[in-house]
Design a protein around this motif. Structure first.
Motif, PDB file in Angstrom:
ATOM      1  N   ALA A   1       0.851  -1.185   0.000  1.00 49.38           N
ATOM      2  CA  ALA A   1       0.000   0.000   0.000  1.00 49.38           C
ATOM      3  C   ALA A   1       0.896   1.249   0.000  1.00 49.38           C
ATOM      4  O   ALA A   1       2.117   1.135   0.131  1.00 49.38           O
ATOM      5  CB  ALA A   1      -0.916  -0.042   1.208  1.00 49.38           C
ATOM      6  N   PRO A   2       0.327   2.456  -0.138  1.00 48.48           N
ATOM      7  CA  PRO A   2       1.140   3.645  -0.389  1.00 48.48           C
ATOM      8  C   PRO A   2       2.173   4.024   0.675  1.00 48.48           C
ATOM      9  O   PRO A   2       3.209   4.589   0.336  1.00 48.48           O
ATOM     10  CB  PRO A   2       0.115   4.769  -0.501  1.00 48.48           C
ATOM     11  N   ILE A   3       1.900   3.768   1.953  1.00 48.13           N
ATOM     12  CA  ILE A   3       2.875   4.161   2.975  1.00 48.13           C
ATOM     13  C   ILE A   3       4.177   3.408   2.735  1.00 48.13           C
ATOM     14  O   ILE A   3       4.134   2.193   2.676  1.00 48.13           O
ATOM     15  CB  ILE A   3       2.340   3.833   4.390  1.00 48.13           C
ATOM     16  N   LEU A   4       5.308   4.019   2.504  1.00 50.32           N
ATOM     17  CA  LEU A   4       5.579   5.442   2.482  1.00 50.32           C
ATOM     18  C   LEU A   4       5.844   5.996   1.090  1.00 50.32           C
ATOM     19  O   LEU A   4       5.477   7.109   0.764  1.00 50.32           O
ATOM     20  CB  LEU A   4       6.843   5.724   3.321  1.00 50.32           C
ATOM     21  N   GLU A   5       6.520   5.190   0.272  1.00 46.39           N
ATOM     22  CA  GLU A   5       7.033   5.735  -0.989  1.00 46.39           C
ATOM     23  C   GLU A   5       5.994   5.719  -2.102  1.00 46.39           C
ATOM     24  O   GLU A   5       6.303   6.006  -3.251  1.00 46.39           O
ATOM     25  CB  GLU A   5       8.277   4.973  -1.421  1.00 46.39           C
ATOM     26  N   GLY A   6       4.776   5.350  -1.796  1.00 48.63           N
ATOM     27  CA  GLY A   6       3.757   5.214  -2.827  1.00 48.63           C
ATOM     28  C   GLY A   6       3.411   3.750  -3.020  1.00 48.63           C
ATOM     29  O   GLY A   6       4.202   2.869  -2.688  1.00 48.63           O
ATOM     30  N   ALA A   7       2.218   3.501  -3.560  1.00 44.27           N
ATOM     31  CA  ALA A   7       1.759   2.127  -3.738  1.00 44.27           C
ATOM     32  C   ALA A   7       2.596   1.424  -4.800  1.00 44.27           C
ATOM     33  O   ALA A   7       3.088   2.050  -5.730  1.00 44.27           O
ATOM     34  CB  ALA A   7       0.294   2.118  -4.141  1.00 44.27           C
ATOM     35  N   GLN A   8       2.781   0.136  -4.621  1.00 48.87           N
ATOM     36  CA  GLN A   8       3.484  -0.660  -5.624  1.00 48.87           C
ATOM     37  C   GLN A   8       2.717  -1.944  -5.886  1.00 48.87           C
ATOM     38  O   GLN A   8       2.147  -2.533  -4.973  1.00 48.87           O
ATOM     39  CB  GLN A   8       4.884  -1.027  -5.121  1.00 48.87           C
TER      40      GLN A   8
END
Lengths: 429, 410, 79
Positions: A325-332
């Motif tokens: 999920a997005p935390i921290l660098e963005g969703a992957q």
């Protein structure tokens, strides 16, 4: 048990109306019938949250049972005076059976346990897949654990920087698309890595999710550090007679999934052939042909005509890594690492990869850095090399568009040590 | 090897331990706080899955041939052996009391030989093997209601419908939420209830809710995602911070490096604390996760963002992320009418305009996002333009766009 | 490195750090003892917990280690 007190909850009482199951009705009636003050206090506190639009829970550093670093999440109310029954209200994660089938004897006994030792409220299930027992006091944590292990043959799930409880789809138990034994693999990985599941091992959480086919019903590709998704390498099985039955309207396309609207007669050209993402299919009015070498196994044609088309029989899985999920660098989303691996007990080929990846992550990962973020930080090519995989084009969508390659000294003839005097002999300044 | 797993599954029997009644006193008898390792059993893992398979599931493991949704919420599976099983899917609120689970058990015992299954999306599935039982079960389920009139076990969520919403804890049991979860899910599902029970949509629609940016609900690949957001930087509780937080960990927790160590004087005493560069805060709440003395929650500031167009399945197009299209809707308990209105509006516009098989994201990409905003009548906000990592990937660098009402011709 | 030696080093590190930090990540131990394999340090730290010489502390999303005797519910009671 003394008298119980029901709080006035006019705001959330509105959530008793409407057709979708009302959790407010469920909890209120249960609290009154079973004289569970915690339930009524929880609704009272929720009413307060609905008034001032803020939560009234605070975090707790309780980890629960002795020798385990996960499975219990500490939780306290910040309204101790108003709602004393939920002051300490910890969550217990119980490892679910793979794919979540149950027999009532197990469920009822768990209900008895939880009525006795906790609030009687649950989440069936938590996002990761565990059976979540919602709300008990610190003193009850060890007895709950002893009850689970001695009376239920059940164990806690993962939390914190542990391996999180692995989960899987329904698989071969009830799905014709399943290319791998999802439950067997999920159970095996869970049992093999009990130490990692119960005790902190990693820089941050690590999730395995296992789907039987590219439809990916457990969302493995979006939410697991290691996504194991069933696939096949031979040809899609075709029953030409059944294809004709779909074309002729005798069979319902999409297994009836579109039955709520009149979409007109089924048009195989428009609905299957033209929507194939690689254009590898053709229909001559009598025979369906698939150029399997160019198929990317998106499953659309199989989903539309399940009676006629089936995945191949030479099956295994694709391994992808790094979703979060997005935390921290963005969703992957997960990245393809192994296009095809055969998966058969005891899965040593898979476990070797798992352990290589963990070893690298434990050495190189920063605190609270997910595997996907580490892969980005060190670069996909470096990661692939370090965990002893092979660089192949399936790992990327397209080649880089910048020329900034980090050449290594040993890759360049003569190395990087040069003599400026020699250079100047050829090129006077 | 598949045969070996099949054989193993056939040999797994229901654990006898479950037939013994629960002993409420055993825990205290066995657990000795002075000797915590005494009588302790650890690392036994979950119960074996196969003991909970209904007989027809066990017998036909790996032999299923095809399936058909015979009516909304009922899927008929056919095996190579000729066996059939009907799975009846019901939505649950996920947040459930033990009595709710006991009622599920009662139904499972009456119709399904005592077996039941939960899905990944908080539905329950009852399995029956003949039509007569199926009809009786469906009748029974329809009649079970809560006193307020809601169905306890509404049947639906199959095929091209809105299936049950996956969601998080919200104000019911979480310490970091910006919104509630269960109440919003109830409000949205009440409004979309018809689409849970019919299958008129161009493709399936997956709605998910996460009550803060941590997204335990993994909403980031959903057709429609409802996400709780904070909009005020954390408060810093100078008096308490050094007692309850590890300052270096808090500083490291900020992805934008907006937290710096500081010292303050309170009543003549020096105290260690932190300062937040508020203009750099993106309200992710990661600092609060590490430090309870930095709360973000605020009734006025918090609310909902809507993201759309994500998907998980590899069908036709690749899995993709949901995109933020409405940056903020205030919290409106108990029914969140603005949120419900927009979810409904997006769903209706999609149902009207998308082609058969197109997921919400596929449709938006085909028509272009500018067209999506116009058709859904969603005011375009500059806040939907990315300025975080990899933002450039979202910029339009071609002539391929449509002239929508957003373009002012002067 | 022997398991007992690693355990000793972990405890020394924890005591040294206790003055400024009450909770330590596994990663920090692994960094402080570069001669031992991370997997060994993980095993040693978890053994120390079983022996009662270390305790876990969890935020729910991450787990840290601390020396025993710290009031984990500190700050949880109404102040």
């Amino acid at each position: 048990m003394g008298d119980i007190k029901k709080h006035e909850t006019p705001t959330i009482d509105d959530l008793k109306k409407g057709p979708f199951p009302s959790f407010v009705d469920d909890i209120e009636i249960f609290g009154l019938n079973k004289k569970k003050q915690a339930c009524l206090d929880l609704l009272g506190q929720l009413e307060l949250s609905y008034k001032n639009k803020e939560t009234h829970w605070k975090h707790g550093g309780i980890v629960g049972v002795f020798g385990y670093g996960g499975g219990v999440i500490g939780r306290y109310s910040d309204q101790q005076d108003k709602f004393p029954a939920i002051w300490a209200f910890h969550t217990i994660r119980v490892n679910q059976p793979a794919s979540k089938f149950y027999h009532v004897s197990a469920l009822r006994k768990l209900c008895d346990l939880w009525d006795h030792r906790g609030s009687g409220m649950t989440n069936f299930h938590g996002s990761t897949g565990d059976m979540v027992l919602l709300g008990t006091t610190t003193e009850q944590l060890e007895p709950v654990f002893f009850d689970l292990t001695h009376q239920m043959n059940m164990d806690l799930g993962g939390s914190g920087s542990n391996l999180r409880t692995p989960s899987c789809c329904v698989g071969k138990a009830r799905c014709e698309f399943a290319c791998i034994d999802t439950q067997a693999l999920c159970y095996d990985l869970t049992m093999t890595y009990q130490d990692e599941l119960h005790r902190p091992a990693f820089p941050y959480k690590f999730k395995f999710k296992i789907s039987g086919c590219p439809n990916d019903c457990v969302a493995a590709i979006a939410r697991s550090d290691m996504s194991i998704i069933g696939t096949w390498i031979d040809d899609i099985r075709i029953d030409q007679e059944a294809v004709k039955a779909y074309v002729g309207g005798e069979l319902k396309p999409n297994a009836g999934a579109h039955a709520g609207r009149d979409w007109g007669a089924f048009d195989i050209q428009k609905e299957v052939i033209d929507l194939c993402p690689t254009g590898c299919m053709s229909w001559d009015g009598n025979k369906l042909t698939i150029d399997n070498k160019n198929c990317v196994r998106c499953m659309h044609c199989i989903n539309v005509m399940p009676e006629a088309l089936r995945p191949g029989t030479d099956t295994g899985a694709t391994i992808l890594m790094g979703a979060k999920a997005p935390i921290l660098e963005g969703a992957q989303l997960s990245t393809v690492m192994i296009p095809f691996i055969r998966l058969e007990p005891p899965y040593d080929n898979l476990k070797e990869i798992v352990e290589n990846v963990w070893m690298f992550w434990m050495e190189e990962g920063k605190n609270r850095e997910r595997l996907g973020e580490l892969i980005q930080r060190v670069g996909l090519a470096n990661f692939v090399e370090t965990v002893k995989l092979k660089h192949i084009p399936q790992m990327i969508r397209e080649p880089r568009s910048n020329p900034y390659v980090f050449w290594k000294e040993e890759e360049v003839p003569g190395g990087w040590k040069r003599d400026i005097a020699e250079f100047r002999k050829r090129h006077p300044a | 090897m598949a045969d070996k797993i099949y054989e193993e599954i056939q040999n797994v029997q229901l654990d006898e331990i479950f037939s013994k009644p629960y002993d409420p006193e055993l825990g205290e008898k066995l657990y000795n706080p002075q000797k915590p390792m005494e009588n302790r059993i650890t690392d036994i893992g979950p119960p074996h899955y196969a003991q909970f398979f209904p007989p027809v599931i066990k017998k036909n493991y790996g032999k299923w041939k095809s399936h058909e949704i015979i009516e909304p919420g009922v899927i008929k599976y056919t095996s190579e052996t000729g066996d059939v099983v009907y799975a009846v899917r019901c939505a649950t609120p996920r947040l459930a009391t033990t009595d709710y689970i006991r009622e599920i058990c009662e139904i499972a015992e009456k119709y399904c030989e005592g077996y039941v299954r939960w899905t990944t999306r908080n539905n329950i599935e009852f399995h029956v093997t003949d039509e007569e039982k199926l009809r009786a079960l469906l009748d029974d389920l329809k009649g079970r209601k809560h006193p307020g009139g809601s169905y306890k076990f509404p049947v639906g969520g199959t095929g091209c419908s809105v299936t049950n919403i996956v969601h998080t804890q919200g104000w019911v049991h979480c310490h970091t939420p910006a919104i509630d979860a269960s109440g919003i899910v109830k409000s949205v599902m009440d409004d979309l209830f018809e689409d849970f029970q019919n299958m008129r949509l161009p493709a399936k629609v997956r709605i998910a809710l996460a009550c803060c940016l941590n997204m335990c609900g993994a909403v980031h690949c959903s057709d429609i995602a409802i996400l709780g957001i904070h909009r005020k930087p954390p408060l810093v509780e100078d008096e308490r911070l050094e007692y309850v937080c590890e300052i270096p960990l808090v500083i490291a927790a900020c992805p934008l490096g907006a937290i710096k160590p500081a010292t303050v004087e309170i009543d003549g005493k020096k105290k260690k604390t932190v300062r937040v560069n508020e203009s750099r805060c993106m309200f992710c709440g990661n600092c609060y996760t590490m430090c309870p003395a930095m709360p973000l929650a605020d009734g006025e500031g918090d609310g909902i963002a809507i993201l759309v167009g994500g998907k998980i399945s590899n069908r036709i197009s690749a899995p993709k992320f949901s995109k933020l299209i409405i940056p903020y809707i205030p919290n409106e308990p108990p029914r969140w009418p603005t949120t419900v209105k927009w979810v409904k509006k997006i769903l209706e516009t999609y149902a009207q305009h998308a082609r058969k098989y197109e997921r919400v994201g596929d449709w938006a990409e085909r028509i272009g996002w500018e067209k999506f905003f116009e058709l859904c009548e969603i005011p375009f906000s500059e806040k939907t333009m990315d300025d975080y990592r990899l933002a450039y990937d979202t910029y339009r660098t071609s002539m391929h766009f449509k002239f929508t009402s957003h373009v002012e011709i002067k | 490195m022997e398991m007992e030696e690693i355990k000793q080093k972990i405890l020394e590190f924890m005591q040294k750090k206790a003055k400024s930090k009450s909770k330590i990540y596994l990663k920090d131990m692994q960094r402080a003892i570069p001669d031992a394999k991370p997997m060994q340090i993980k095993k040693a730290a978890n053994e120390l917990v079983r022996e009662g010489k270390l305790e876990y502390f969890s935020t729910g999303s991450t787990v840290m280690y601390s020396l025993p005797g710290q009031d984990l519910e500190k700050g949880m009671t109404s102040e």
